[in-house]
Design an enzyme around this catalytic site. Structure first.
Site, mmCIF file in Angstrom:
data_model
loop_
_atom_site.group_PDB
_atom_site.id
_atom_site.type_symbol
_atom_site.label_atom_id
_atom_site.label_comp_id
_atom_site.label_asym_id
_atom_site.label_seq_id
_atom_site.Cartn_x
_atom_site.Cartn_y
_atom_site.Cartn_z
ATOM 1 C CB SER A 165 -0.911 -0.050 1.209
ATOM 2 O OG SER A 165 -1.839 1.059 1.313
ATOM 3 C CG ASP A 210 8.257 4.441 -11.505
ATOM 4 O OD1 ASP A 210 8.808 3.504 -11.518
ATOM 5 O OD2 ASP A 210 7.123 4.783 -11.694
ATOM 6 C CE LYS A 260 -4.961 -2.260 0.698
ATOM 7 N NZ LYS A 260 -5.165 -0.926 0.134
#
Length: 434
Positions: free
Chosen positions: A300, A311, A325
């Site tokens: 999460s 990224d 999640k």
């Protein structure tokens, strides 16, 4: 069926006057869903009445009871993260998100019919009284516990309003001694950012256990403290972090981003559930080598931080693939202290990647055994116990090496060495090869 009816209605209107408006069309569209809702409501009501009037045990077929069970089934059939929350569960969720609860500061678990202490919370009434890991709770306020005692009831009895007292009887298996303590409940503030410290080679270490309302503030303070102590690299430990508030995850990632840079975005059915979260801090972002530690328990909001840093090339991710999640739950408060936790959106990393049911793959994979992970979980949360003998006496095992953390330190040493060589080369000085 509906499309044909709509075309017919427009044709008749045009035969009399060209005055069909968008508002009328909107009313036609809104009428149909209400009709479907009414039909579905009638269907459920008929089933409720049938069960209430015919089920053999009338005490289990009251309308209120049946309605609650129906709501449980309706919401919880959607996905693993949506649920109908009874009053006690709703209060517990709010405590988790705020990071506060009132009690004696003790973590317990049910093991083979015995309620055992996992660990007392640091600086809590339980720890100050000398409660230790592995102690068995025999009774609460004189009421004995047995295999039939529900765990929820035990926790509820241990908690209570600040200033009230509770008496617990404990059995210490290692010595066979019994203890009785009368403890005064107090407000326990759980810190989600634990034990910032300086490790070898001027490397800072920060453990984040979850993401609650104060996590961003706690992380900022820990980061400032480490920078003042001269760290030039950082390990952020998100292993076994189940997540929490999305805003808290954004706050933790912000120091590494320039103002306006995208950290995460969400997409849902409603406009309010589709939102982009950008860094809002002024000044230059923190520029130092970072390793993020993750494992299968990283989920999460913890994956939001990991995905954003991965990224954008701000960190090396090391450990095991995360849980996966990638959904966002909204909390709705209902009557009588009940609530809904409902999945309303999915989140995406800056590169547009959804990790839902996929997880985040680390740059450097290093998998630990379940036994190692279990022991390290205890070690990470109790850095205050530094003596190995005392640690074994309290927690039942001798501290082990954290192989993932050791690997992270190795990665950071390599990055810093490479940066030094690049700096020397840029200055036009000869580079020494070894």
């Amino acid at each position: 069926m509906f499309r044909r009816i709509l075309v017919l209605a427009v044709g008749v209107a045009l035969g009399f006057a060209l005055t069909v408006t968008a508002a009328r069309l909107s009313l036609a569209w809104s009428w149909w869903p209400n009709r479907e809702l009414n039909r579905s409501t009638d269907y459920v009501r008929d089933v409720l009445r049938m069960v209430n009037e015919n089920y053999v045990d009338a005490g289990r077929a009251g309308y209120r009871q049946l309605a609650k069970q129906a709501v449980h089934g309706m919401v919880e059939s959607l996905d693993p993260h949506s649920e109908f929350l009874e009053p006690g569960d709703f209060d517990e969720l709010e405590e988790q998100l705020t990071g506060d609860f009132s009690g004696i500061g003790i973590q317990v678990e049910l093991r083979k019919g015995h309620v055992l202490v996992i660990a007392p919370i640091a600086n809590s009434p339980s720890e100050r009284a000398g409660v230790q890991r592995g102690d068995e709770i025999l009774s609460v306020d004189g009421k004995g516990l047995d295999k039939e005692s529900p765990m929820e009831g035990v926790i509820e009895n241990l908690r209570g309003k600040p200033g009230t007292q509770v008496t617990i009887e404990l059995l210490r298996a290692s010595t066979g001694q019994r203890f009785r303590h009368t403890l005064t409940r107090e407000l326990i503030q759980l810190e989600s950012v634990r034990a910032p410290q300086v490790l070898a080679d001027h490397t800072g270490y920060i453990l984040i256990t979850d993401f609650s309302e104060r996590t961003g503030e706690e992380f900022g303070r820990a980061l400032d403290t480490l920078l003042q102590e001269g760290v030039d690299s950082l390990v952020i430990d998100l292993r076994n972090n189940p997540g929490g508030l999305l805003d808290a995850a954004v706050a933790v990632a912000e120091p590494f981003f320039r103002r306006g840079e995208l950290i995460v975005y969400t997409r849902g059915r409603k406009a309010i559930d589709s939102e982009s979260f950008h860094a809002e801090v002024d000044g230059e972002p923190l520029d130092l080598p970072v390793v993020v530690l993750i494992n299968a328990g990283t989920a999460s909001a913890a994956e939001v931080v990991t995905g954003a840093l991965k990224d954008t090339g701000r960190a090396v991710v090391l450990g095991e693939r995360s849980f996966g999640k990638g959904s966002v739950q909204s909390i709705f408060k209902l009557n009588d202290g009940e609530g809904l936790r409902l999945t309303t959106a999915r989140y995406f990393t800056p590169n547009g990647i959804s990790i839902h049911e996929k997880g985040i793959a680390p740059h450097v994979e290093l998998v630990l055994s379940p036994e190692e992970d279990s022991k390290l979980r205890v070690q990470r949360t109790r850095p205050d116990v530094t003596d190995p003998a005392e640690f074994k006496a309290r927690f039942g095992f001798t501290p082990i090496e954290d192989r993932q953390l050791a690997a992270a330190l190795g990665v950071l040493r390599g990055i810093k060495l490479l940066d030094q060589r690049r700096t020397v080369a840029a200055a036009g000085e000869p580079v020494a090869h070894r």
